[in-house]
Design a protein around this motif. Structure first.
Motif, PDB file in Angstrom:
ATOM      1  N   ASN A 214       0.861  -1.172   0.000  1.00  0.00           N
ATOM      2  CA  ASN A 214       0.000   0.000   0.000  1.00  0.00           C
ATOM      3  C   ASN A 214       0.906   1.234   0.000  1.00  0.00           C
ATOM      4  O   ASN A 214       1.678   1.442   0.939  1.00  0.00           O
ATOM      5  N   ILE A 215       0.819   2.036  -1.034  1.00  0.00           N
ATOM      6  CA  ILE A 215       1.741   3.146  -1.234  1.00  0.00           C
ATOM      7  C   ILE A 215       1.677   4.171  -0.101  1.00  0.00           C
ATOM      8  O   ILE A 215       2.654   4.867   0.164  1.00  0.00           O
ATOM      9  N   VAL A 216       0.548   4.257   0.592  1.00  0.00           N
ATOM     10  CA  VAL A 216       0.486   5.207   1.718  1.00  0.00           C
ATOM     11  C   VAL A 216       1.396   4.782   2.871  1.00  0.00           C
ATOM     12  O   VAL A 216       1.630   5.568   3.792  1.00  0.00           O
ATOM     13  N   ARG A 217       1.927   3.568   2.801  1.00  0.00           N
ATOM     14  CA  ARG A 217       2.850   3.103   3.836  1.00  0.00           C
ATOM     15  C   ARG A 217       4.314   3.345   3.450  1.00  0.00           C
ATOM     16  O   ARG A 217       5.218   2.831   4.115  1.00  0.00           O
ATOM     17  N   ARG A 218       4.546   4.103   2.400  1.00  0.00           N
ATOM     18  CA  ARG A 218       5.925   4.412   2.027  1.00  0.00           C
ATOM     19  C   ARG A 218       6.589   5.219   3.146  1.00  0.00           C
ATOM     20  O   ARG A 218       5.909   5.794   3.992  1.00  0.00           O
ATOM     21  N   PRO A 219       7.906   5.289   3.169  1.00  0.00           N
ATOM     22  CA  PRO A 219       8.599   6.079   4.207  1.00  0.00           C
ATOM     23  C   PRO A 219       8.128   7.533   4.210  1.00  0.00           C
ATOM     24  O   PRO A 219       7.946   8.144   3.153  1.00  0.00           O
ATOM     25  N   GLY A 220       7.935   8.085   5.371  1.00  0.00           N
ATOM     26  CA  GLY A 220       7.383   9.425   5.491  1.00  0.00           C
ATOM     27  C   GLY A 220       5.875   9.367   5.537  1.00  0.00           C
ATOM     28  O   GLY A 220       5.257   8.336   5.281  1.00  0.00           O
ATOM     29  N   LYS A 221       5.251  10.464   5.838  1.00  0.00           N
ATOM     30  CA  LYS A 221       3.803  10.500   5.973  1.00  0.00           C
ATOM     31  C   LYS A 221       3.137  10.641   4.608  1.00  0.00           C
ATOM     32  O   LYS A 221       3.664  11.290   3.719  1.00  0.00           O
ATOM     33  N   ALA A 222       1.962  10.033   4.457  1.00  0.00           N
ATOM     34  CA  ALA A 222       1.278  10.023   3.166  1.00  0.00           C
ATOM     35  C   ALA A 222      -0.093  10.688   3.282  1.00  0.00           C
ATOM     36  O   ALA A 222      -0.773  10.552   4.301  1.00  0.00           O
ATOM     37  N   PRO A 223      -0.531  11.402   2.239  1.00  0.00           N
ATOM     38  CA  PRO A 223      -1.834  12.064   2.276  1.00  0.00           C
ATOM     39  C   PRO A 223      -2.965  11.074   2.062  1.00  0.00           C
ATOM     40  O   PRO A 223      -2.758   9.953   1.597  1.00  0.00           O
ATOM     41  N   GLY A 224      -4.180  11.506   2.413  1.00  0.00           N
ATOM     42  CA  GLY A 224      -5.368  10.720   2.107  1.00  0.00           C
ATOM     43  C   GLY A 224      -5.785  10.918   0.659  1.00  0.00           C
ATOM     44  O   GLY A 224      -5.095  11.583  -0.132  1.00  0.00           O
ATOM     45  N   SER A 225      -6.960  10.377   0.317  1.00  0.00           N
ATOM     46  CA  SER A 225      -7.431  10.486  -1.068  1.00  0.00           C
ATOM     47  C   SER A 225      -8.947  10.480  -1.200  1.00  0.00           C
ATOM     48  O   SER A 225      -9.464  10.634  -2.309  1.00  0.00           O
ATOM     49  N   TRP A 226      -9.678  10.304  -0.084  1.00  0.00           N
ATOM     50  CA  TRP A 226     -11.133  10.180  -0.178  1.00  0.00           C
ATOM     51  C   TRP A 226     -11.799  11.541  -0.073  1.00  0.00           C
ATOM     52  O   TRP A 226     -11.503  12.330   0.829  1.00  0.00           O
ATOM     53  N   ALA A 227     -12.721  11.808  -0.994  1.00  0.00           N
ATOM     54  CA  ALA A 227     -13.421  13.100  -1.009  1.00  0.00           C
ATOM     55  C   ALA A 227     -14.320  13.285   0.206  1.00  0.00           C
ATOM     56  O   ALA A 227     -14.755  14.409   0.481  1.00  0.00           O
ATOM     57  N   GLY A 228     -14.609  12.224   0.925  1.00  0.00           N
ATOM     58  CA  GLY A 228     -15.379  12.351   2.153  1.00  0.00           C
ATOM     59  C   GLY A 228     -14.584  12.925   3.309  1.00  0.00           C
ATOM     60  O   GLY A 228     -15.158  13.246   4.355  1.00  0.00           O
ATOM     61  N   SER A 229     -13.278  13.062   3.137  1.00  0.00           N
ATOM     62  CA  SER A 229     -12.430  13.694   4.150  1.00  0.00           C
ATOM     63  C   SER A 229     -12.547  15.205   4.004  1.00  0.00           C
ATOM     64  O   SER A 229     -12.250  15.758   2.951  1.00  0.00           O
ATOM     65  N   LYS A 230     -12.950  15.870   5.066  1.00  0.00           N
ATOM     66  CA  LYS A 230     -13.296  17.288   4.977  1.00  0.00           C
ATOM     67  C   LYS A 230     -12.120  18.240   5.184  1.00  0.00           C
ATOM     68  O   LYS A 230     -12.254  19.448   4.984  1.00  0.00           O
ATOM     69  N   HIS A 231     -10.974  17.726   5.559  1.00  0.00           N
ATOM     70  CA  HIS A 231      -9.892  18.608   6.004  1.00  0.00           C
ATOM     71  C   HIS A 231      -8.920  19.019   4.897  1.00  0.00           C
ATOM     72  O   HIS A 231      -8.021  19.807   5.135  1.00  0.00           O
ATOM     73  N   PHE A 232      -9.069  18.477   3.685  1.00  0.00           N
ATOM     74  CA  PHE A 232      -8.142  18.847   2.619  1.00  0.00           C
ATOM     75  C   PHE A 232      -8.282  20.335   2.286  1.00  0.00           C
ATOM     76  O   PHE A 232      -9.380  20.897   2.333  1.00  0.00           O
ATOM     77  N   GLN A 233      -7.170  20.939   1.916  1.00  0.00           N
ATOM     78  CA  GLN A 233      -7.149  22.363   1.596  1.00  0.00           C
ATOM     79  C   GLN A 233      -6.753  22.563   0.135  1.00  0.00           C
ATOM     80  O   GLN A 233      -5.808  21.934  -0.339  1.00  0.00           O
ATOM     81  N   GLN A 234      -7.500  23.413  -0.550  1.00  0.00           N
ATOM     82  CA  GLN A 234      -7.216  23.658  -1.958  1.00  0.00           C
ATOM     83  C   GLN A 234      -6.038  24.623  -2.101  1.00  0.00           C
ATOM     84  O   GLN A 234      -5.960  25.654  -1.443  1.00  0.00           O
TER      85      GLN A 234
END
Length: 304
Positions: A214-234
């Motif tokens: 799962n690429i979100v487990r790569r070294p370092g922190k990984a962003p989310g991707s679901w549009a149901g997440s309200k905290h993303f900033q444009q």
């Protein structure tokens, strides 16, 4: 080594397909893309995507029909809400030695095919936080109680809208055997959200492909991707996940109707009308239903 992207679509999802293809081509004008028809109503979309984006239609349409028929033979007509989602399994047998599958309710924010570079070490890739919700929308507790899927394997649950693998890693017989195993144990699967193929494809990958990442487990922190997440900033025409201070790789409206007022509508609209000097105005927002309208709707639904 031939790499490419598969999508599944028909004429009904033309608008979403345009947004997805605009986003892919904005960052990557060259990678080959193949359309797997969702059903027989795809000719108009296929012509548009071929003309504007160089998309080809999957060559072996006979295989897709054979797959659909076998699915029906094994499961019957009432097992799934949307059995045609399984047509994406044609990815295993198409043109590309290494492939990425993407649902059309997604837009990307980078040259997305470069994620396949992880194949120097792995055989199957995903890139989401589906696993953080546990087995919900995929399995029931019964599959763990019967020791069919281990607690360890649960950590590799993924969303079926964005994944990648290698040609012929799954055989046609593997598909049919998996379908038969799943049909024999419907109690193992959570179909409450009618995400028809997701429980089955998770079962197949967890049981038949060991070298997963799962690429979100790569070294370092990984962003989310679901549009149901309200905290993303444009930020311009991409989104930033402030929890990790990184740009999203892609945005997926899984389970969300894409329409004015939906989460991150401006992002979707930007890519849908990318290059269009006169994008249409949004229609006025829908008015909430009155109590009387809600009562009438409930009565009509009961009479159906």
């Amino acid at each position: 080594m031939k790499r490419g992207i598969y999508i599944t679509a028909n004429d009904k999802v033309t608008e979403n397909a345009i947004a997805l293809l605009n986003s892919i081509r904005h960052y990557d004008p060259e990678t080959a893309i193949v359309l797997i028809p969702y059903d027989d109503n795809y000719q108009n979309l296929a012509q548009l995507l071929a003309t504007d984006y160089g998309v080809k239609v999957y060559e072996d349409l006979d295989f897709i029909e054979r797959l659909s028929q076998k699915l029906y033979d094994i499961f019957g007509k009432d097992f799934f809400a949307r059995p045609n989602q399984f047509r994406k399994q044609a990815c295993w047998f198409g043109d590309f030695d290494e492939f990425l599958y993407i649902d059309t309710d997604i837009v990307v924010f980078e040259k997305i095919i470069d994620n396949l570079n992880y194949f120097y070490e792995y055989d199957f890739l995903c890139c989401d936080y589906q696993y953080s919700g546990g087995i919900k929308n995929v399995f029931t507790e019964q599959i763990i109680a019967d020791n069919v899927i281990s607690e360890n394997e649960i950590q590799d649950i993924f969303n079926g809208g964005f994944w990648a693998s290698k040609k012929n890693l799954i055989s046609e017989q593997d598909l049919y055997d998996t379908f038969a195993e799943c049909a024999a144990h419907p109690e193992y699967f959570d179909f409450s959200q009618k995400t028809s193929d997701q429980p089955i494809i998770n079962y197949m990958i967890l049981k038949r492909i060991k070298n997963r990442f799962n690429i979100v487990r790569r070294p370092g922190k990984a962003p989310g991707s679901w549009a149901g997440s309200k905290h993303f900033q444009q930020q311009g025409n991409i989104l930033i996940d402030p929890n990790v201070d990184r740009p999203l790789q892609y945005l997926h409206w899984a389970g969300i109707r894409i329409e004015p007022g939906c989460p991150y509508w401006d992002i979707w609209k930007h890519y849908r009308y990318l290059g269009d000097p006169n994008p249409p105005q949004d229609p006025p927002p829908k008015q909430p239903e009155s109590s009387w309208q809600q009562i009438v709707k409930k009565v009509k639904n009961k009479l159906k």
